[in-house]
Design an enzyme around this catalytic site. Structure first.
Site, PDB file in Angstrom:
ATOM      1  N   SER A  50     -27.040 -79.128  24.409  1.00 52.44           N
ATOM      2  CA  SER A  50     -28.395 -78.783  23.973  1.00 52.44           C
ATOM      3  C   SER A  50     -29.476 -79.497  24.771  1.00 52.44           C
ATOM      4  CB  SER A  50     -28.574 -79.107  22.484  1.00 52.44           C
ATOM      5  OG  SER A  50     -28.522 -80.503  22.257  1.00 52.44           O
ATOM      6  N   LYS A  91     -32.369 -85.599  21.028  1.00 45.66           N
ATOM      7  CA  LYS A  91     -33.338 -84.536  21.305  1.00 45.66           C
ATOM      8  C   LYS A  91     -34.573 -85.159  21.978  1.00 45.66           C
ATOM      9  CE  LYS A  91     -30.896 -81.402  19.059  1.00 45.66           C
ATOM     10  NZ  LYS A  91     -30.157 -80.335  19.778  1.00 45.66           N
TER      11      LYS A  91
END
Length: 244
Positions: A50, A91
């Site tokens: 991701s 993230k």
């Protein structure tokens, strides 16, 4: 002849003292760098793709232990939020408390408080998000997105939850400063975020720690090598002197 030997012995003793000091300094730098690095940094393995292309799945990164209040836009953070997962996640911070984050603006870019933001870490040619969204970040919270926007379960997925998908600053445990494996080095702070209020975070001390460890290793090896070289040189010099 005896006078020559005494001079060489004196130089040998001085050389031994100096080499010992070099080894001692090297040990302090080497061991101190490792110890200080262990206090400041935690290793982390990236569990998914991701965050590509910035972080590849399986990459080993060094994340500096920080307080959530130190986080700025553009930082890549490690955090724990039970609403997202029962495991630590990584993230990128694109919004902080008070920001309104939306997509997509001009050129397919995200906007922060109405201003389109260039994101140089994204794959070229792709929009900043495959879905339109808009969210206002609560105070003391962070809006987090993966760099691989088409394969990231991030704040966009949690928009319907309280806080519009944001994560409390207190959930952050560390900020990624460098990629240890593969050896990609220190991560740069994204320049476009530096122009926003609050700017970007300062680089962590991973570079000076690296140089301290490497420098200490070099000094230890150099100091340890001096003894055998000095003894060999002294023995050869004595042999030549006796022969004369």
């Amino acid at each position: 002849m005896s006078g020559t030997i005494r001079t060489e012995d004196g130089r040998g003793r001085l050389g031994s003292v100096l080499s010992g000091l070099v080894v001692a300094v090297g040990c302090v730098l080497f061991l101190g760098g490792f110890a200080w690095g262990a206090v400041l940094y935690q290793p982390y393995t990236v569990p998914s793709d991701s965050m590509t292309p910035t972080l590849q799945v399986g990459s080993r990164v060094l994340a500096q232990r920080i307080d959530g209040d130190e986080v700025r836009r553009g930082d890549i953070v490690v955090f724990n939020d039970p609403l997202w997962s029962d495991m630590p996640m990584v993230k990128r911070v694109v919004g902080i408390g008070g920001d309104t984050i939306a997509c997509c603006g001009a050129g397919g870019r995200i906007t922060i408080n109405g201003e389109p933001i260039e994101e140089p870490y994204l794959l070229p040619g792709y929009p900043a998000s495959g879905q339109k969204f808009s969210a206002t970040v609560p105070e003391d919270s962070l809006f987090l997105l993966g760099d691989e926007r088409h394969n990231s379960l991030d704040s966009r997925v949690h928009l319907q939850e309280a806080g519009q998908g944001s994560v409390p600053r207190s959930a952050v445990t560390a900020r990624v400063d460098a990629i240890a494996w593969p050896l990609d080095g220190v991560l740069e702070r994204p320049a476009p975020f530096a122009e926003l209020p609050g700017g970007v975070s300062r680089p962590g001390p991973v570079t000076p720690l690296f140089y301290a460890i490497v420098g200490g290793c070099v000094l230890v090896l150099a100091g340890a090598a001096y003894g055998p070289l000095a003894r060999r040189t002294t023995a050869r010099s004595r042999k030549d002197t006796v022969g004369v």
